[in-house]
Design a protein around this motif. Structure first.
Motif, PDB file in Angstrom:
ATOM      1  N   ALA A 530       0.826  -1.216   0.103  1.00 47.68           N
ATOM      2  CA  ALA A 530      -0.020  -0.043  -0.061  1.00 47.68           C
ATOM      3  C   ALA A 530       0.907   1.334   0.081  1.00 47.68           C
ATOM      4  CB  ALA A 530      -0.943   0.029   1.196  1.00 47.68           C
ATOM      5  N   GLU A 531       2.078   1.322   0.755  1.00 50.13           N
ATOM      6  CA  GLU A 531       2.884   2.390   0.793  1.00 50.13           C
ATOM      7  C   GLU A 531       3.571   2.565  -0.578  1.00 50.13           C
ATOM      8  OE1 GLU A 531       3.582   4.684   2.962  1.00 50.13           O
ATOM      9  OE2 GLU A 531       2.469   3.550   4.713  1.00 50.13           O
ATOM     10  N   LEU A 532       3.955   1.718  -1.284  1.00 52.94           N
ATOM     11  CA  LEU A 532       4.602   1.595  -2.657  1.00 52.94           C
ATOM     12  C   LEU A 532       3.587   2.047  -3.607  1.00 52.94           C
ATOM     13  CD1 LEU A 532       6.772  -1.481  -2.566  1.00 52.94           C
ATOM     14  CD2 LEU A 532       7.498   0.968  -2.195  1.00 52.94           C
ATOM     15  N   VAL A 533       2.427   1.658  -3.596  1.00 53.93           N
ATOM     16  CA  VAL A 533       1.322   1.904  -4.485  1.00 53.93           C
ATOM     17  C   VAL A 533       0.897   3.510  -4.217  1.00 53.93           C
ATOM     18  CG1 VAL A 533      -1.289   1.560  -5.231  1.00 53.93           C
ATOM     19  CG2 VAL A 533       0.571  -0.356  -5.000  1.00 53.93           C
ATOM     20  N   GLU A 534       0.770   3.705  -3.095  1.00 52.46           N
ATOM     21  CA  GLU A 534       0.181   4.977  -2.902  1.00 52.46           C
ATOM     22  C   GLU A 534       1.368   6.334  -3.351  1.00 52.46           C
ATOM     23  OE1 GLU A 534      -1.902   7.460   0.638  1.00 52.46           O
ATOM     24  OE2 GLU A 534      -0.123   6.715   1.306  1.00 52.46           O
ATOM     25  N   VAL A 598       8.700   1.140   4.761  1.00 52.82           N
ATOM     26  CA  VAL A 598       8.875  -0.098   3.900  1.00 52.82           C
ATOM     27  C   VAL A 598      10.111  -0.607   4.546  1.00 52.82           C
ATOM     28  CG1 VAL A 598       9.819  -0.565   1.665  1.00 52.82           C
ATOM     29  CG2 VAL A 598       7.956   0.930   1.864  1.00 52.82           C
ATOM     30  N   ASN A 599      11.121   0.301   4.832  1.00 52.75           N
ATOM     31  CA  ASN A 599      12.399  -0.380   5.583  1.00 52.75           C
ATOM     32  C   ASN A 599      12.247  -1.105   6.659  1.00 52.75           C
ATOM     33  OD1 ASN A 599      14.478  -0.199   7.769  1.00 52.75           O
ATOM     34  ND2 ASN A 599      15.744   0.795   5.922  1.00 52.75           N
ATOM     35  N   ARG A 600      11.233  -0.885   7.879  1.00 46.78           N
ATOM     36  CA  ARG A 600      10.966  -1.479   8.853  1.00 46.78           C
ATOM     37  C   ARG A 600      10.219  -2.869   8.437  1.00 46.78           C
ATOM     38  NH1 ARG A 600      11.321   0.860  14.089  1.00 46.78           N
ATOM     39  NH2 ARG A 600      13.468   1.849  13.947  1.00 46.78           N
TER      40      ARG A 600
END
Length: 660
Positions: A530-534, A598-600
């Motif tokens: 979701a973070e990458l898509v957003e 994303v890193n965590r």
């Protein structure tokens, strides 16, 4: 005032080279001074040794030859009365001549170096020594006159004094007592010998001719002008022998006869038996005494000179010895001091590198990991004592302590911020769960499509707010509350991730492999996607689509999120990937918080995430889900547990076409 600087290429680069250059300068100067003193002393030793060689090989034979000639001259003028004395004197002269010729032929000294005229004088004297037979024949002929023998013998004696003068011209050594003074005393002795020969010739003839008288008076004047002043100029040790002769009865008798002869003038009266009473004995004794004194003061002293004795070395020898000791001590002290200083600097450098390269980074990592660090144990404070290097070490320790203290305070600040994040996130989650439950109830009661669509939009917004709240927990190192026990199909995971963004219609999901994701990893993978898509939707034009693809690989499943935006340059991509792969997260960095989330998530689930340029000019985010998290059984049952993360997706999927 302009300061002259050494060219950079000539400056020592390392501290070791600088210390060596600093210490070697005085040592080299001291060695140069010691070398000068050593060369000077060696030169004195060489001069003394050369003087001994010259004395043994030339001076002594020449002196003995001259003395023998003087005796033979006196015998030659009395040959008619005493032929046996002449023969005896000739034998002594032959021995002296043989020694002289041997010395000239075997001399190790270069005559030209001693005096430019010496080779010629030695050649003349050598010719005289080889021509003694002819000289004696002329002196003993029946018609020979005593004056002729006197003149010819005196000429040879002068050749001897000429050679002696050249041999004593080297004043580089004072082993002999003023060699030139001794030479003058030798000429005075020659004058006495001439007096003896002249009176002997006159006595044989029975009268003193005017020529003999003039020669006698000149000889007396010469010996009196040279003898007493020359003796006064001698060293005290060599003056004693001469004073013994001059103060003796024999010399007094000689002077008395000299005065009487000069007073009588030419004629028979001057050489009468009464006038010359005791003359022969007295003058012979004086000549023998002067010869012995001359030998002791001149050639004898030179022969006894020790090249390595105090007389030769003296203060210069002491200076050489002390200088050598000083040079050795300076070298030893310089090596010890320089080595100690270099070792201290190396220890200081190694300590600084140890602190900067290992101890401080390790302590920093422990602080960032939330572990406590004992500053006193890591960097014990030293007392400010000792020399400047010790004080530098103390200063480095103080810097290390300051860095650890600052890092500890920063870690405490981050821990406090993390606690604030957790508290706010927990409160927000409680409210959002209540809001989502209320929305779910309202969606079930509503039948108006327009109103229902608005409720779905509010549901999207609430879901995004819940994801942001979970991001705070993730950044704080705490797992979010939702989770699944059973595997979930990858397609549902992708739809759930898309459902958590506002512009879900801009995302096109392509066919996904028929695999499932382990339940314990579902929530984190949904959040990460979701973070990458957003991010892809936010940084691409509204008219473009964001592509979400998945493919099965040997290592696992590769999920790609590709946009058609403006892209990122190489530097920005490298920085973003560095933040994704970094082993630490800076909570004070407010930019690109999504990358830290994303890193965590990547670190917690063992995923591989990379951003790279896409062929269409945008950015592609590639996520490799390892095989250990995948399941091939594809369970089709509904999700377990009451988790609102899939609720909007489950609500939207039946109502909208596949591939949004």
């Amino acid at each position: 005032m302009r300061i002259l600087r050494t060219p950079a290429r000539l400056r020592p680069r390392s501290v070791r080279a600088k210390i060596v250059a600093l210490l070697m300068l005085p040592i080299v100067s001291l060695m140069a001074l010691w070398g000068f003193a050593a060369v000077t002393t060696a030169s004195s030793i060489g001069d003394t040794e050369r003087a001994k060689n010259v004395n043994a090989e030339l001076l002594t034979p020449v002196g003995e030859f001259v003395t023998a000639l003087q005796t033979e001259r006196s015998a030659a003028v009395r040959y008619a009365d005493e032929p046996d004395a002449f023969a005896k004197a000739g034998a002594v002269t032959d021995e002296a001549a043989a020694a002289l010729l041997e010395g000239i032929n075997s001399s190790s000294s270069d005559a030209a170096l001693l005096d430019t005229g010496l080779p010629e004088r030695l050649a003349a004297l050598k010719a005289d020594a080889e021509g003694l037979t002819e000289l004696r024949a002329a002196a003993t002929a029946k018609d020979a006159k005593p004056s002729v023998a006197y003149t010819r013998y005196s000429a040879v004696v002068q050749h001897g004094f000429s050679a002696t003068g050249a041999l004593t011209g080297d004043e580089s050594t004072d082993a002999a007592s003023e060699a030139r003074v001794v030479l003058e005393l030798g000429r005075a002795r020659e004058a006495v010998a001439r007096e003896q020969a002249l009176l002997a010739a006159a006595k044989e003839r029975g009268t003193l001719t005017r020529e003999q008288y003039a020669q006698f008076v000149g000889a007396v004047a010469t010996q009196r002008e040279l003898l007493a002043p020359g003796v006064a100029d001698l060293k005290a040790a060599h003056r004693t022998a001469y004073r013994k002769v001059l103060d003796g009865d024999a010399y007094a008798r000689v002077q008395s006869v000299e005065d009487r002869v000069r007073g009588e003038g030419p004629g028979a009266q001057a050489v009468s038996a009464a006038a010359l009473a005791g003359w022969d004995t007295a003058v012979s004794g004086v000549i023998e005494g002067l010869t012995a004194a001359e030998t002791g003061a001149g050639t004898g002293a030179t022969a006894k000179a020790d090249p390595f004795g105090w007389g030769t070395l003296g203060a210069s020898g002491v200076a050489v010895a002390l200088g050598l000791v000083g040079v050795l001590l300076s070298l030893l002290v310089s090596v010890l001091v320089g080595r100690g200083l270099i070792l201290e600097l190396l220890d200081l450098r190694n300590s600084a590198l140890e602190v900067a390269g290992r101890r401080l980074p390790q302590a920093m990592r422990r602080l960032h990991a939330g572990q406590g660090v004992d500053i006193d144990a890591e960097a014990p404070m030293r007392r400010l004592a000792g020399d400047e290097l010790a004080q530098v070490g103390t200063a480095l320790t103080a810097v290390q302590r300051a860095a650890l203290k600052a890092a500890s305070e920063r870690a405490e600040l981050l821990s406090g911020i993390s606690g604030v994040y957790v508290s706010l996130a927990r409160r927000s989650q409680v409210l959002l769960h209540r809001q989502l439950d209320l929305l779910d109830t309202m969606e079930r009661r509503q039948h108006d499509p327009a109103e229902l669509n608005d409720l779905y939009r509010v549901d999207y917004l609430a879901t995004r707010m819940r994801r942001h709240s979970e991001s705070l927990l993730i950044l704080s190192g705490i797992a979010p509350g939702r989770g699944w026990r059973d595997p979930i199909p990858l397609a549902d995971v992708a739809r759930a991730a898309v459902a958590e963004i506002e512009s879900a219609a801009r995302v096109q999901i392509w066919a996904t492999p028929r695999v499932s994701l382990a339940g314990g990893s579902v929530a984190d993978v949904i959040h990460l996607l979701a973070e990458l898509v957003e991010n892809a939707v936010s940084f691409s034009p509204p008219s473009t689509k964001v592509q979400l693809r998945a493919a099965r690989l040997r290592e696992g499943v590769l999920v790609e999120v590709e946009d058609s935006g403006f892209g990122m340059n190489e530097e920005a991509l490298a920085e973003a990937n560095a933040k994704i792969r970094s082993d630490r997260v800076d909570l004070l960095d407010a930019k690109q918080i999504g990358l830290f989330v994303v890193n965590r998530l990547r670190e917690r689930q063992g995923l591989r995430v990379e951003l790279r340029q896409s062929p269409g000019g945008g950015v592609t985010a590639a996520v490799l889900i390892p095989e250990a998290l995948m399941r091939d059984d594809m369970p089709m049952g509904e999700q377990t547990g009451h988790d609102r993360g899939l609720a909007p997706a489950s609500a939207l999927i039946p109502r909208q076409p596949d591939g949004y």
